[in-house]
Design an enzyme around this catalytic site. Structure first.
Site, mmCIF file in Angstrom:
data_model
loop_
_atom_site.group_PDB
_atom_site.id
_atom_site.type_symbol
_atom_site.label_atom_id
_atom_site.label_comp_id
_atom_site.label_asym_id
_atom_site.label_seq_id
_atom_site.Cartn_x
_atom_site.Cartn_y
_atom_site.Cartn_z
ATOM 1 N N HIS A 96 5.795 -26.267 13.818
ATOM 2 C CA HIS A 96 7.473 -26.440 13.548
ATOM 3 C C HIS A 96 7.527 -28.011 13.924
ATOM 4 O O HIS A 96 7.899 -28.741 13.557
ATOM 5 C CB HIS A 96 8.366 -25.146 13.869
ATOM 6 C CG HIS A 96 7.919 -24.413 13.469
ATOM 7 N ND1 HIS A 96 7.929 -24.656 11.965
ATOM 8 C CD2 HIS A 96 7.896 -22.893 13.608
ATOM 9 C CE1 HIS A 96 7.442 -23.057 12.257
ATOM 10 N NE2 HIS A 96 7.949 -22.385 13.312
ATOM 11 N N ARG B 230 0.855 -1.490 0.095
ATOM 12 C CA ARG B 230 0.249 0.025 -0.226
ATOM 13 C C ARG B 230 0.531 1.274 0.390
ATOM 14 O O ARG B 230 0.326 2.383 -0.448
ATOM 15 C CB ARG B 230 -0.529 0.300 0.828
ATOM 16 C CG ARG B 230 -1.882 -1.515 1.548
ATOM 17 C CD ARG B 230 -3.483 -0.966 2.099
ATOM 18 N NE ARG B 230 -4.136 -2.154 2.542
ATOM 19 C CZ ARG B 230 -3.381 -2.714 3.470
ATOM 20 N NH1 ARG B 230 -2.683 -3.134 3.504
ATOM 21 N NH2 ARG B 230 -5.310 -3.719 3.263
#
Length: 517
Positions: free
Chosen positions: A261, A57
């Site tokens: 993980h 943006r």
């Protein structure tokens, strides 16, 4: 419709690759994505006609983006500048949270982005009609995945080549939110187009697990409940949230580290031999492991939150953390894989922040040797156990702890290591970073080291009941000092599972023995 092809001939001058990094001004893009792309370029793994387009943006030019990412690129100056010459910027919005509103907007929210990608593809074609292959890397919060994916689908799909979407964790906060997120994205893209990154699957030692387990005959007879007493999978950080407590507090250590993980590491340790090395055959075996694990019992969990200590200030002293937060910064969970190979073997999964060391490793502890031949040499009532250790970080290593005789006229026992130290053995060999490897896998269409949707579902089923119980205030974390080994209740729970600290005649100080952590 783009052709389905996992293999692309990058030597063909008609093939062009565009990697669009959405959220290119954020920390993830600056610290991980762009350095990984540069490393691929530096080591000549990047396809020759590659363009990297940043999207955000913020108002910015091509040159100002290059100035922003230049300090993060490590390598010869001429190579850095050559890579940056292929990096461009496009400003724009991400769209409404309402997919229907995005679909009806005129012009399309990503219309300018789609036009820019097409123009960059044409510029690499040298006057030829090109086949444009596109990767969209979403270095963005998961909350904006649905509108971003809807806008990519509407305005940015390749008309001639393949299109792939890379998304980062966290994939939701529980089973329901994960499935809502997956359902929205799956309406737009097939599973073969989606690449869900868990960067631990890209680490060198993680990828070595499959090789070690299934290419070495001496390990296979030991790898079962008859010989293994327990498996520990550990993640320890010596620092706290470092000003990111507001983000961390929304998730806690279980969502942030354990559910993704460490659970993926567990799967690679516990899975059966796949029938081939194809991505789906390996992911099928991982899925079978997850489906054999019952939801975590609250009796098999210890939680902690760091407070003031010699290493730093308390979690609650982080100005970004809500006052009175009960979010755990430490958790130890004991899981059981209910199949023939692993029945009854505890998998002790531990993760924590603000602890006494930096470490991530897998420790497979074997049972006691039957028949106590060396009873007179025992210390504290038992002989040390053998352990097979895979250390992912720091200083990657693989070693086996074994009992040997100390040199001399006596019969004193000690533990020694048969070890492979990567920093010594491969001193002159560059070891790729996880993101570098995973982005290359995405370029090559290899999904072996990415998470499949059904894996996500199975993983969330294991932890969602526990997480809801914690969120509702059912369990409060025990305080532990910053820089310590963690809460006392974790040691008690680990001892309850039958784990034994490895003490020998030459290592009898409990306080010194941190290897059993």
């Amino acid at each position: 419709m783009a052709p389905k092809s996992d293999k692309t001939d990058w030597g063909d001058e008609h093939n062009v690759l565009t990697v669009t990094v959405l959220g290119c001004t954020g920390d993830l893009a600056k610290k991980k994505t762009y350095p990984a792309l540069f490393a691929l370029f530096l080591h000549e793994h990047m396809p020759p006609r590659t363009v990297v387009l940043g999207y955000a943006r913020s108002p910015m030019t091509d040159e100002s983006l290059r100035d922003k990412i230049r300090p993060a690129l490590k390598g010869p100056k001429d190579k850095v500048e050559t890579f940056l010459a292929s990096c461009f910027f496009q400003q724009g919005e991400y769209g409404s949270d309402d997919p229907e509103e995005n679909a009806e907007s005129d012009p399309p929210v990503f219309g300018a982005l789609g036009d820019r990608v097409a123009a960059l593809e044409d510029s690499r074609g040298g006057g030829f009609r090109v086949t444009g292959h596109r990767i969209f890397y979403l270095a963005l919060p998961p909350s904006v995945y649905p509108p971003v994916c809807a806008n990519i689908k509407r305005a940015c799909m390749s008309p001639t080549g393949w299109t792939r979407i890379v998304v980062e964790k966290p994939f939701g906060k529980d089973l329901q939110s994960s499935e809502e997120l997956s359902a929205g994205i799956s309406k737009l893209f097939t599973e073969s187009q989606l690449y869900r990154i868990d960067h631990y699957l890209g680490k060198e030692l993680t990828q070595n697990l499959v090789v070690m387990r299934f290419a070495n005959r001496f390990l296979a007879p030991l790898w079962n409940r008859d010989n293994i007493a327990n498996v520990q999978i550990l993640f320890k950080e010596p620092f706290g949230t470092q000003g990111r407590g507001g983000y961390f507090d929304q998730y806690g250590i279980i969502r942030d580290i354990i559910q993704n993980h460490l659970l993926q590491l567990l799967c690679l340790v516990a899975m059966e031999k796949p029938c081939s090395l194809s991505p789906d055959d390996i992911r099928d075996e991982k899925l079978k492991v997850l489906r054999c694990i019952e939801p975590v019992s609250t009796d098999n969990v210890a939680l902690g939150q760091y407070t003031n200590g010699p290493g730093g200030e308390a979690y609650l002293d982080d100005a970004t953390v809500p006052a009175g937060s009960k979010a755990p910064t430490f958790a130890l969970c004991v899981l059981y894989v209910g199949n023939e190979r692993w029945d009854g073997v505890p998998f002790i999964i531990k993760a924590g922040k603000a602890l006494n060391e930096h470490k991530c490793e897998i420790r497979v502890q074997l049972k006691d040797v039957p028949g106590d031949l060396f009873a007179e040499q025992k210390v504290r009532g038992r002989q040390a156990r053998n352990e097979f250790v895979v250390r992912l970080q720091p200083d990657p290593a693989i070693y086996m702890k074994m009992t040997v005789k100390e040199p001399g006229l006596g019969m004193e026992l000690a533990q020694s290591e048969l070890e492979l130290l990567y920093t010594q053995k491969y001193e002159s060999t560059p070891i790729p970073e996880a993101y570098e490897r995973l982005i290359l896998d995405c370029i090559n269409g290899d999904q072996q080291h990415f998470v499949r949707r059904d894996e996500l579902v199975a993983a969330w089923k294991i932890f969602t009941p526990l997480l809801k119980y914690i969120d509702a205030g059912g369990m409060n974390p025990e305080l532990y000092p910053y820089g310590s080994r963690g809460p006392v209740n974790a040691d008690k729970l680990r001892e309850k599972t039958g784990h034994v600290l490895n003490l020998t005649a030459k290592d009898i100080t409990w306080a010194v023995d941190v290897e059993g952590d």
